[in-house]
Design a protein around this motif. Structure first.
Motif, mmCIF file in Angstrom:
data_model
loop_
_atom_site.group_PDB
_atom_site.id
_atom_site.type_symbol
_atom_site.label_atom_id
_atom_site.label_comp_id
_atom_site.label_asym_id
_atom_site.label_seq_id
_atom_site.Cartn_x
_atom_site.Cartn_y
_atom_site.Cartn_z
ATOM 1 N N PRO A 1 0.807 -1.223 0.000
ATOM 2 C CA PRO A 1 0.000 0.000 0.000
ATOM 3 C C PRO A 1 0.847 1.284 0.000
ATOM 4 O O PRO A 1 0.353 2.347 -0.358
ATOM 5 C CB PRO A 1 -0.815 -0.097 1.295
ATOM 6 C CG PRO A 1 -0.828 -1.548 1.625
ATOM 7 C CD PRO A 1 0.477 -2.088 1.136
ATOM 8 N N GLN A 2 2.120 1.170 0.380
ATOM 9 C CA GLN A 2 2.996 2.340 0.397
ATOM 10 C C GLN A 2 3.603 2.615 -0.973
ATOM 11 O O GLN A 2 4.264 3.629 -1.166
ATOM 12 C CB GLN A 2 4.140 2.139 1.413
ATOM 13 C CG GLN A 2 3.707 1.685 2.789
ATOM 14 C CD GLN A 2 2.602 2.536 3.378
ATOM 15 O OE1 GLN A 2 2.682 3.749 3.360
ATOM 16 N NE2 GLN A 2 1.569 1.901 3.893
ATOM 17 N N ASN B 1 -0.015 -0.110 -5.501
ATOM 18 C CA ASN B 1 -1.265 0.085 -4.782
ATOM 19 C C ASN B 1 -2.375 0.520 -5.737
ATOM 20 O O ASN B 1 -3.486 -0.017 -5.707
ATOM 21 C CB ASN B 1 -1.076 1.111 -3.664
ATOM 22 C CG ASN B 1 -2.267 1.178 -2.748
ATOM 23 O OD1 ASN B 1 -2.867 0.174 -2.395
ATOM 24 N ND2 ASN B 1 -2.613 2.389 -2.353
ATOM 25 N N LYS C 1 -5.802 -1.575 -6.794
ATOM 26 C CA LYS C 1 -7.121 -1.000 -6.527
ATOM 27 C C LYS C 1 -7.923 -0.789 -7.801
ATOM 28 O O LYS C 1 -9.135 -0.963 -7.812
ATOM 29 C CB LYS C 1 -6.970 0.332 -5.789
ATOM 30 C CG LYS C 1 -6.613 0.154 -4.342
ATOM 31 C CD LYS C 1 -6.550 1.476 -3.632
ATOM 32 C CE LYS C 1 -6.249 1.264 -2.164
ATOM 33 N NZ LYS C 1 -6.067 2.510 -1.461
ATOM 34 N N ALA D 1 -3.066 -9.493 -1.754
ATOM 35 C CA ALA D 1 -2.997 -8.057 -2.047
ATOM 36 C C ALA D 1 -4.296 -7.563 -2.683
ATOM 37 O O ALA D 1 -4.765 -6.467 -2.389
ATOM 38 C CB ALA D 1 -1.813 -7.756 -2.962
ATOM 39 N N PRO E 1 -7.615 -8.196 0.435
ATOM 40 C CA PRO E 1 -6.906 -8.164 1.720
ATOM 41 C C PRO E 1 -7.579 -8.977 2.819
ATOM 42 O O PRO E 1 -8.801 -9.016 2.932
ATOM 43 C CB PRO E 1 -6.886 -6.683 2.083
ATOM 44 C CG PRO E 1 -7.036 -5.972 0.782
ATOM 45 C CD PRO E 1 -7.922 -6.862 -0.060
ATOM 46 N N GLN F 1 -3.441 -5.289 8.402
ATOM 47 C CA GLN F 1 -2.659 -4.227 9.014
ATOM 48 C C GLN F 1 -2.038 -4.633 10.341
ATOM 49 O O GLN F 1 -1.213 -3.923 10.899
ATOM 50 C CB GLN F 1 -3.526 -2.966 9.202
ATOM 51 C CG GLN F 1 -4.068 -2.399 7.902
ATOM 52 C CD GLN F 1 -2.975 -2.170 6.869
ATOM 53 O OE1 GLN F 1 -1.929 -1.582 7.166
ATOM 54 N NE2 GLN F 1 -3.200 -2.611 5.650
#
Length: 189
Positions: free
Chosen positions: A105-106, A111, A115, A173, A176, A181
């Motif tokens: 996600p970073q 990312n 998405k 990924a 999720p 997290q």
């Protein structure tokens, strides 16, 4: 036909132009999305002529692969360094997965692609030869250790191991895990 990423080593002006094109592609992808970004927009954003763009990247998929590879290469290098700090095969595999899933996600490009178009990521990651080479380079130390310790079924090839790990990472990924997290929960999963 497998997709290919330009992999010849570049230096000087060609390397700078290539990076300029890739940076422009990242901006275009972020602004317009994966399916709306096109070669003309990228050339304009990069400040290069279309012929220059096409010399570096014949198709939009080539640019997308190169952008993903650039981001993924750094992520995999860092994950490999981190995994090398562990001795047990389970820890190497689990910790590298947790690291990659926490870092994805970073990474703006990765990312965004997961998405916006997980199907495209899935297709590119299993078809582009450069992905397979990166995956093999990353997975080979764990695969070799697992073989030495007789932890793999007989006959499991590196290519099969790479495909298996790639499919798991893409699945996690793209969809999720509820506790993604939470590194402790992720390790247990």
């Amino acid at each position: 036909m497998p997709l290919q990423a330009a992999s010849e080593p570049l230096s000087g002006k060609r390397a700078r132009t290539r990076e300029q094109i890739l940076d422009a592609a990242v901006d275009c992808l972020a602004e317009t999305g994966v399916r709306q970004c096109n070669m003309i927009d990228i050339a304009e954003r990069a400040g290069v002529g279309r012929s220059t763009l096409y010399r570096h990247f014949p198709k939009i998929d080539d640019i997308i692969v190169a952008v993903i590879i650039r981001d993924l290469r750094e992520l995999i290098n860092r994950a490999g360094e981190m995994a090398n700090s562990f001795t047990g095969i389970e820890d190497k595999i689990v910790e590298s997965f947790v690291f990659i899933l926490r870092e994805l996600p970073q990474r703006p490009v990765l990312n965004m692609l997961f998405k916006q178009d997980a199907d495209l990521v899935h297709h590119l990651s299993l078809e582009a030869e450069e992905f397979n080479r990166l995956g093999a380079r990353f997975a080979e130390p764990a695969w070799e250790q697992a073989q030495r310790e007789e932890r793999l079924r007989e006959g499991v090839t590196l290519a099969e191991y790479v495909e298996w790990t790639t499919r798991i990472l893409i699945s996690l990924a793209g969809n999720p895990y509820a506790h993604q997290q939470d590194s402790v929960q992720m390790r247990l999963y």
